[in-house]
Scaffold this motif. Structure first.
Motif, PDB file in Angstrom:
ATOM      1  N   SER A  92     -12.140  -5.083  -3.334  1.00  0.00           N
ATOM      2  CA  SER A  92     -11.313  -3.935  -2.991  1.00  0.00           C
ATOM      3  C   SER A  92     -11.618  -2.776  -3.928  1.00  0.00           C
ATOM      4  O   SER A  92     -11.904  -2.967  -5.108  1.00  0.00           O
ATOM      5  CB  SER A  92      -9.831  -4.310  -3.115  1.00  0.00           C
ATOM      6  OG  SER A  92      -9.007  -3.177  -2.963  1.00  0.00           O
ATOM      7  N   ALA A 103      -9.307  -0.721  -4.544  1.00  0.00           N
ATOM      8  CA  ALA A 103      -8.036  -0.595  -5.266  1.00  0.00           C
ATOM      9  C   ALA A 103      -8.043  -1.602  -6.407  1.00  0.00           C
ATOM     10  O   ALA A 103      -7.942  -2.797  -6.194  1.00  0.00           O
ATOM     11  CB  ALA A 103      -6.868  -0.864  -4.327  1.00  0.00           C
ATOM     12  N   ALA A 104      -8.230  -1.125  -7.603  1.00  0.00           N
ATOM     13  CA  ALA A 104      -8.372  -2.002  -8.764  1.00  0.00           C
ATOM     14  C   ALA A 104      -7.536  -1.465  -9.914  1.00  0.00           C
ATOM     15  O   ALA A 104      -7.139  -0.296  -9.933  1.00  0.00           O
ATOM     16  CB  ALA A 104      -9.842  -2.104  -9.178  1.00  0.00           C
ATOM     17  N   ARG A 105      -7.280  -2.322 -10.890  1.00  0.00           N
ATOM     18  CA  ARG A 105      -6.462  -1.923 -12.032  1.00  0.00           C
ATOM     19  C   ARG A 105      -7.252  -1.107 -13.048  1.00  0.00           C
ATOM     20  O   ARG A 105      -6.695  -0.524 -13.960  1.00  0.00           O
ATOM     21  CB  ARG A 105      -5.847  -3.154 -12.687  1.00  0.00           C
ATOM     22  CG  ARG A 105      -4.860  -3.871 -11.778  1.00  0.00           C
ATOM     23  CD  ARG A 105      -4.149  -4.999 -12.493  1.00  0.00           C
ATOM     24  NE  ARG A 105      -3.356  -4.512 -13.625  1.00  0.00           N
ATOM     25  CZ  ARG A 105      -2.127  -4.010 -13.508  1.00  0.00           C
ATOM     26  NH1 ARG A 105      -1.572  -3.902 -12.316  1.00  0.00           N
ATOM     27  NH2 ARG A 105      -1.466  -3.614 -14.583  1.00  0.00           N
ATOM     28  N   SER A 114     -12.431   0.291   1.292  1.00  0.00           N
ATOM     29  CA  SER A 114     -11.857   1.520   0.789  1.00  0.00           C
ATOM     30  C   SER A 114     -11.432   2.431   1.924  1.00  0.00           C
ATOM     31  O   SER A 114     -11.849   2.265   3.061  1.00  0.00           O
ATOM     32  CB  SER A 114     -12.884   2.244  -0.084  1.00  0.00           C
ATOM     33  OG  SER A 114     -12.432   3.505  -0.479  1.00  0.00           O
ATOM     34  N   GLN A 154     -10.108  -7.967 -11.410  1.00  0.00           N
ATOM     35  CA  GLN A 154      -9.433  -7.862 -12.710  1.00  0.00           C
ATOM     36  C   GLN A 154     -10.274  -8.450 -13.836  1.00  0.00           C
ATOM     37  O   GLN A 154     -10.268  -7.942 -14.952  1.00  0.00           O
ATOM     38  CB  GLN A 154      -8.068  -8.573 -12.672  1.00  0.00           C
ATOM     39  CG  GLN A 154      -7.029  -7.892 -11.798  1.00  0.00           C
ATOM     40  CD  GLN A 154      -7.011  -8.477 -10.410  1.00  0.00           C
ATOM     41  OE1 GLN A 154      -8.054  -8.837  -9.871  1.00  0.00           O
ATOM     42  NE2 GLN A 154      -5.835  -8.575  -9.818  1.00  0.00           N
ATOM     43  N   SER A 164       0.818  -1.212   0.000  1.00  0.00           N
ATOM     44  CA  SER A 164       0.000   0.000   0.000  1.00  0.00           C
ATOM     45  C   SER A 164       0.851   1.262   0.000  1.00  0.00           C
ATOM     46  O   SER A 164       0.399   2.332  -0.401  1.00  0.00           O
ATOM     47  CB  SER A 164      -0.905   0.022   1.237  1.00  0.00           C
ATOM     48  OG  SER A 164      -0.137   0.168   2.417  1.00  0.00           O
ATOM     49  N   SER A 208      -6.724  -7.712  -5.726  1.00  0.00           N
ATOM     50  CA  SER A 208      -7.287  -7.031  -6.892  1.00  0.00           C
ATOM     51  C   SER A 208      -6.366  -5.968  -7.469  1.00  0.00           C
ATOM     52  O   SER A 208      -6.600  -5.489  -8.576  1.00  0.00           O
ATOM     53  CB  SER A 208      -8.639  -6.398  -6.539  1.00  0.00           C
ATOM     54  OG  SER A 208      -9.633  -7.381  -6.352  1.00  0.00           O
ATOM     55  N   SER A 209      -5.350  -5.581  -6.730  1.00  0.00           N
ATOM     56  CA  SER A 209      -4.432  -4.566  -7.253  1.00  0.00           C
ATOM     57  C   SER A 209      -3.213  -5.174  -7.948  1.00  0.00           C
ATOM     58  O   SER A 209      -2.331  -4.448  -8.400  1.00  0.00           O
ATOM     59  CB  SER A 209      -3.968  -3.638  -6.125  1.00  0.00           C
ATOM     60  OG  SER A 209      -3.298  -4.362  -5.115  1.00  0.00           O
ATOM     61  N   THR A 210      -3.165  -6.507  -8.038  1.00  0.00           N
ATOM     62  CA  THR A 210      -2.047  -7.163  -8.714  1.00  0.00           C
ATOM     63  C   THR A 210      -2.355  -7.337 -10.202  1.00  0.00           C
ATOM     64  O   THR A 210      -3.458  -7.042 -10.663  1.00  0.00           O
ATOM     65  CB  THR A 210      -1.726  -8.519  -8.057  1.00  0.00           C
ATOM     66  OG1 THR A 210      -2.901  -9.346  -8.086  1.00  0.00           O
ATOM     67  CG2 THR A 210      -1.313  -8.321  -6.593  1.00  0.00           C
ATOM     68  N   HIS A 211      -1.378  -7.856 -10.958  1.00  0.00           N
ATOM     69  CA  HIS A 211      -1.469  -7.782 -12.422  1.00  0.00           C
ATOM     70  C   HIS A 211      -2.050  -9.013 -13.093  1.00  0.00           C
ATOM     71  O   HIS A 211      -2.445  -8.943 -14.257  1.00  0.00           O
ATOM     72  CB  HIS A 211      -0.079  -7.522 -13.011  1.00  0.00           C
ATOM     73  CG  HIS A 211       0.843  -8.699 -12.861  1.00  0.00           C
ATOM     74  ND1 HIS A 211       1.474  -8.990 -11.677  1.00  0.00           N
ATOM     75  CD2 HIS A 211       1.216  -9.668 -13.738  1.00  0.00           C
ATOM     76  CE1 HIS A 211       2.211 -10.077 -11.825  1.00  0.00           C
ATOM     77  NE2 HIS A 211       2.081 -10.512 -13.058  1.00  0.00           N
ATOM     78  N   ASN A 248      -7.053  -7.513  -1.265  1.00  0.00           N
ATOM     79  CA  ASN A 248      -5.947  -6.711  -1.816  1.00  0.00           C
ATOM     80  C   ASN A 248      -5.363  -7.311  -3.089  1.00  0.00           C
ATOM     81  O   ASN A 248      -4.628  -6.624  -3.820  1.00  0.00           O
ATOM     82  CB  ASN A 248      -4.838  -6.581  -0.768  1.00  0.00           C
ATOM     83  CG  ASN A 248      -5.260  -5.752   0.423  1.00  0.00           C
ATOM     84  OD1 ASN A 248      -5.949  -4.749   0.269  1.00  0.00           O
ATOM     85  ND2 ASN A 248      -4.871  -6.157   1.614  1.00  0.00           N
TER      86      ASN A 248
END
Length: 222
Positions: A156, A158-160, A183, A132, A42, A93-96, A91
Protein backbone atom coordinates in the motif's frame (compact mmCIF):
# COMPACT_ATOMS: atom_id res chain seq x y z
CA UNK A 1 -5.16 -10.03 -31.72
CA UNK A 2 -4.79 -13.79 -31.47
CA UNK A 3 -1.26 -13.24 -30.12
CA UNK A 4 -2.53 -11.28 -27.11
CA UNK A 5 -3.79 -12.52 -23.79
CA UNK A 6 -6.59 -10.98 -21.76
CA UNK A 7 -5.40 -10.34 -18.21
CA UNK A 8 -7.30 -8.59 -15.44
CA UNK A 9 -4.45 -7.27 -13.30
CA UNK A 10 -6.52 -6.00 -10.36
CA UNK A 11 -9.10 -8.47 -9.07
CA UNK A 12 -10.05 -7.73 -5.47
CA UNK A 13 -10.80 -11.07 -3.89
CA UNK A 14 -12.19 -10.71 -0.39
CA UNK A 15 -12.58 -12.88 2.68
CA UNK A 16 -14.09 -12.69 6.13
CA UNK A 17 -11.52 -11.99 8.84
CA UNK A 18 -12.22 -15.38 10.39
CA UNK A 19 -11.13 -17.11 7.18
CA UNK A 20 -7.54 -16.27 8.14
CA UNK A 21 -7.73 -17.90 11.59
CA UNK A 22 -6.40 -21.33 10.46
CA UNK A 23 -3.33 -19.57 9.05
CA UNK A 24 -2.53 -17.41 12.10
CA UNK A 25 -0.31 -18.31 15.04
CA UNK A 26 -0.94 -17.16 18.60
CA UNK A 27 -1.35 -14.57 19.93
CA UNK A 28 -2.66 -13.21 16.64
CA UNK A 29 -5.27 -15.96 16.17
CA UNK A 30 -7.03 -15.15 19.44
CA UNK A 31 -6.85 -11.43 18.73
CA UNK A 32 -8.51 -11.74 15.32
CA UNK A 33 -11.04 -14.27 16.62
CA UNK A 34 -12.08 -11.87 19.36
CA UNK A 35 -12.19 -8.56 17.52
CA UNK A 36 -11.31 -8.99 13.84
CA UNK A 37 -8.33 -7.54 12.03
CA UNK A 38 -9.21 -3.88 12.58
CA UNK A 39 -8.08 -2.15 9.41
CA UNK A 40 -7.60 1.59 9.60
CA UNK A 41 -10.47 3.45 7.97
CA UNK A 42 -9.89 5.57 4.86
CA UNK A 43 -12.35 8.30 5.83
CA UNK A 44 -13.94 8.15 2.38
CA UNK A 45 -17.67 7.51 2.14
CA UNK A 46 -19.77 6.17 -0.72
CA UNK A 47 -23.57 6.07 -0.44
CA UNK A 48 -23.69 3.06 -2.76
CA UNK A 49 -20.63 1.19 -1.53
CA UNK A 50 -17.42 0.36 -3.37
CA UNK A 51 -17.63 -3.30 -4.36
CA UNK A 52 -19.80 -4.43 -7.26
CA UNK A 53 -23.15 -5.66 -6.02
CA UNK A 54 -23.30 -8.41 -8.64
CA UNK A 55 -20.05 -9.90 -7.29
CA UNK A 56 -21.72 -10.83 -4.00
CA UNK A 57 -21.95 -14.66 -4.02
CA UNK A 58 -25.46 -16.13 -4.38
CA UNK A 59 -25.02 -17.77 -1.00
CA UNK A 60 -24.07 -14.49 0.68
CA UNK A 61 -20.79 -13.14 1.96
CA UNK A 62 -18.54 -10.32 0.88
CA UNK A 63 -18.25 -9.30 -2.75
CA UNK A 64 -15.52 -11.32 -4.44
CA UNK A 65 -15.28 -13.85 -1.62
CA UNK A 66 -16.32 -17.01 -3.51
CA UNK A 67 -13.67 -18.36 -5.92
CA UNK A 68 -16.13 -20.65 -7.71
CA UNK A 69 -18.53 -17.78 -8.34
CA UNK A 70 -15.64 -15.59 -9.51
CA UNK A 71 -14.60 -18.27 -11.98
CA UNK A 72 -18.11 -18.38 -13.41
CA UNK A 73 -18.73 -14.64 -13.40
CA UNK A 74 -15.32 -13.23 -14.29
CA UNK A 75 -13.03 -15.87 -15.79
CA UNK A 76 -15.63 -17.67 -17.89
CA UNK A 77 -17.90 -14.65 -18.28
CA UNK A 78 -15.18 -12.54 -19.91
CA UNK A 79 -12.97 -15.32 -21.30
CA UNK A 80 -9.95 -14.18 -19.29
CA UNK A 81 -6.60 -15.87 -19.67
CA UNK A 82 -5.41 -14.70 -16.25
CA UNK A 83 -6.77 -12.82 -13.26
CA UNK A 84 -4.29 -11.40 -10.76
CA UNK A 85 -5.83 -11.57 -7.29
CA UNK A 86 -4.78 -8.46 -5.40
CA UNK A 87 -6.94 -8.82 -2.29
CA UNK A 88 -7.45 -5.99 0.19
CA UNK A 89 -5.12 -6.77 3.10
CA UNK A 90 -2.46 -4.30 1.92
CA UNK A 91 -4.40 -1.70 3.95
CA UNK A 92 -2.81 -3.24 7.05
CA UNK A 93 0.27 -1.12 6.30
CA UNK A 94 -1.43 1.93 7.75
CA UNK A 95 -1.88 0.35 11.20
CA UNK A 96 0.50 0.75 14.14
CA UNK A 97 1.75 -2.76 15.00
CA UNK A 98 4.43 -4.09 12.62
CA UNK A 99 4.40 -7.64 13.99
CA UNK A 100 0.63 -7.96 13.75
CA UNK A 101 0.62 -6.46 10.26
CA UNK A 102 3.29 -8.90 9.09
CA UNK A 103 1.37 -11.83 10.62
CA UNK A 104 -1.83 -10.81 8.84
CA UNK A 105 -0.02 -10.60 5.50
CA UNK A 106 1.59 -14.01 6.00
CA UNK A 107 -1.75 -15.56 6.95
CA UNK A 108 -3.43 -13.99 3.92
CA UNK A 109 -0.69 -15.23 1.60
CA UNK A 110 -1.06 -18.79 2.89
CA UNK A 111 -4.84 -18.50 2.60
CA UNK A 112 -4.51 -17.20 -0.97
CA UNK A 113 -2.31 -20.11 -2.00
CA UNK A 114 -4.38 -22.76 -0.24
CA UNK A 115 -7.89 -21.61 -1.08
CA UNK A 116 -7.71 -19.60 -4.30
CA UNK A 117 -4.74 -20.23 -6.57
CA UNK A 118 -5.43 -23.91 -7.10
CA UNK A 119 -9.05 -23.34 -8.04
CA UNK A 120 -8.37 -22.33 -11.64
CA UNK A 121 -5.33 -22.04 -13.88
CA UNK A 122 -6.24 -18.41 -14.60
CA UNK A 123 -5.82 -17.37 -10.97
CA UNK A 124 -2.49 -15.74 -10.18
CA UNK A 125 -1.66 -14.13 -6.88
CA UNK A 126 -0.32 -10.81 -5.67
CA UNK A 127 1.25 -11.59 -2.34
CA UNK A 128 0.79 -8.97 0.37
CA UNK A 129 3.50 -7.51 2.56
CA UNK A 130 3.29 -4.83 5.24
CA UNK A 131 5.62 -1.86 5.00
CA UNK A 132 6.05 -1.04 8.70
CA UNK A 133 9.07 -3.34 8.94
CA UNK A 134 10.89 -3.76 5.60
CA UNK A 135 12.96 -6.66 6.99
CA UNK A 136 9.83 -8.68 7.80
CA UNK A 137 8.41 -7.80 4.39
CA UNK A 138 11.57 -9.00 2.65
CA UNK A 139 11.50 -12.24 4.65
CA UNK A 140 7.93 -12.84 3.51
CA UNK A 141 8.94 -12.31 -0.11
CA UNK A 142 11.73 -14.84 0.39
CA UNK A 143 9.29 -17.27 2.02
CA UNK A 144 6.67 -17.54 -0.72
CA UNK A 145 7.88 -15.35 -3.58
CA UNK A 146 9.08 -18.42 -5.45
CA UNK A 147 5.62 -19.99 -5.64
CA UNK A 148 4.80 -20.48 -9.35
CA UNK A 149 1.42 -18.74 -9.07
CA UNK A 150 2.64 -15.73 -7.07
CA UNK A 151 3.40 -13.16 -9.75
CA UNK A 152 3.79 -9.87 -7.90
CA UNK A 153 4.11 -8.18 -4.53
CA UNK A 154 1.37 -5.80 -3.38
CA UNK A 155 2.11 -2.96 -1.00
CA UNK A 156 0.00 0.00 0.00
CA UNK A 157 1.10 3.55 -0.62
CA UNK A 158 -0.58 4.42 2.68
CA UNK A 159 2.27 3.83 5.09
CA UNK A 160 3.42 5.09 8.47
CA UNK A 161 6.63 6.42 6.92
CA UNK A 162 7.54 7.42 3.35
CA UNK A 163 8.39 4.41 1.20
CA UNK A 164 11.35 6.18 -0.37
CA UNK A 165 13.46 6.02 2.77
CA UNK A 166 16.73 4.17 2.34
CA UNK A 167 16.00 1.11 4.55
CA UNK A 168 12.80 0.42 2.61
CA UNK A 169 14.49 0.75 -0.76
CA UNK A 170 17.41 -1.49 0.21
CA UNK A 171 15.18 -4.26 1.55
CA UNK A 172 12.85 -4.35 -1.43
CA UNK A 173 15.20 -3.77 -4.35
CA UNK A 174 17.29 -6.81 -3.43
CA UNK A 175 14.26 -8.99 -4.25
CA UNK A 176 13.60 -9.70 -7.91
CA UNK A 177 9.85 -9.28 -7.78
CA UNK A 178 7.22 -7.33 -9.65
CA UNK A 179 6.00 -4.66 -7.26
CA UNK A 180 2.57 -3.06 -7.24
CA UNK A 181 1.78 0.11 -5.33
CA UNK A 182 -1.91 0.45 -4.45
CA UNK A 183 -2.57 4.16 -4.52
CA UNK A 184 -5.04 6.88 -5.45
CA UNK A 185 -2.57 9.40 -6.81
CA UNK A 186 0.71 7.69 -7.55
CA UNK A 187 2.50 8.75 -10.72
CA UNK A 188 3.47 6.40 -13.50
CA UNK A 189 6.64 4.44 -12.80
CA UNK A 190 8.93 2.60 -15.15
CA UNK A 191 10.73 -0.66 -14.45
CA UNK A 192 13.70 -2.05 -16.31
CA UNK A 193 12.49 -3.34 -19.64
CA UNK A 194 8.98 -1.95 -19.22
CA UNK A 195 7.35 -0.12 -22.06
CA UNK A 196 6.55 3.46 -21.09
CA UNK A 197 2.93 4.45 -21.42
CA UNK A 198 1.63 7.98 -22.05
CA UNK A 199 1.08 9.93 -18.80
CA UNK A 200 -2.44 9.83 -17.41
CA UNK A 201 -3.83 12.53 -15.11
CA UNK A 202 -5.74 10.25 -12.72
CA UNK A 203 -3.31 7.42 -12.17
CA UNK A 204 -4.41 5.00 -9.45
CA UNK A 205 -2.02 2.08 -9.82
CA UNK A 206 1.56 1.51 -10.87
CA UNK A 207 2.51 -2.01 -11.85
CA UNK A 208 6.15 -2.83 -12.44
CA UNK A 209 7.06 -5.45 -15.00
CA UNK A 210 9.57 -8.24 -14.73
CA UNK A 211 7.47 -11.28 -13.82
CA UNK A 212 8.72 -14.47 -15.55
CA UNK A 213 5.21 -15.95 -15.52
CA UNK A 214 4.04 -13.40 -18.10
CA UNK A 215 7.12 -12.74 -20.27
CA UNK A 216 5.06 -11.43 -23.19
CA UNK A 217 2.79 -9.23 -21.15
CA UNK A 218 3.19 -5.44 -21.10
CA UNK A 219 1.77 -4.57 -17.71
CA UNK A 220 -0.71 -1.68 -17.93
CA UNK A 221 -0.22 1.23 -15.58
CA UNK A 222 -3.29 3.29 -14.74
Amino acid sequence: MDDYQIIDVDVHNEQDDRALLPYLQEPWRSRVAASGIGYAGSGYYSPIGVMKKDSIPPGGGKAGSDPDYMIKQLIEGYNLDYAVLTGVVYNISSTHDPDFAAAICSAYNDYLIAEWLGKHKAFKGAMAVATQDPLLAAREIDRIGGHPDIVEVMISSAARSPLGQRPTIIRFTKRRSAMVFRSRSIRERKAAGARRLPPRPATRHATLSGTPAFPRCLWPIW
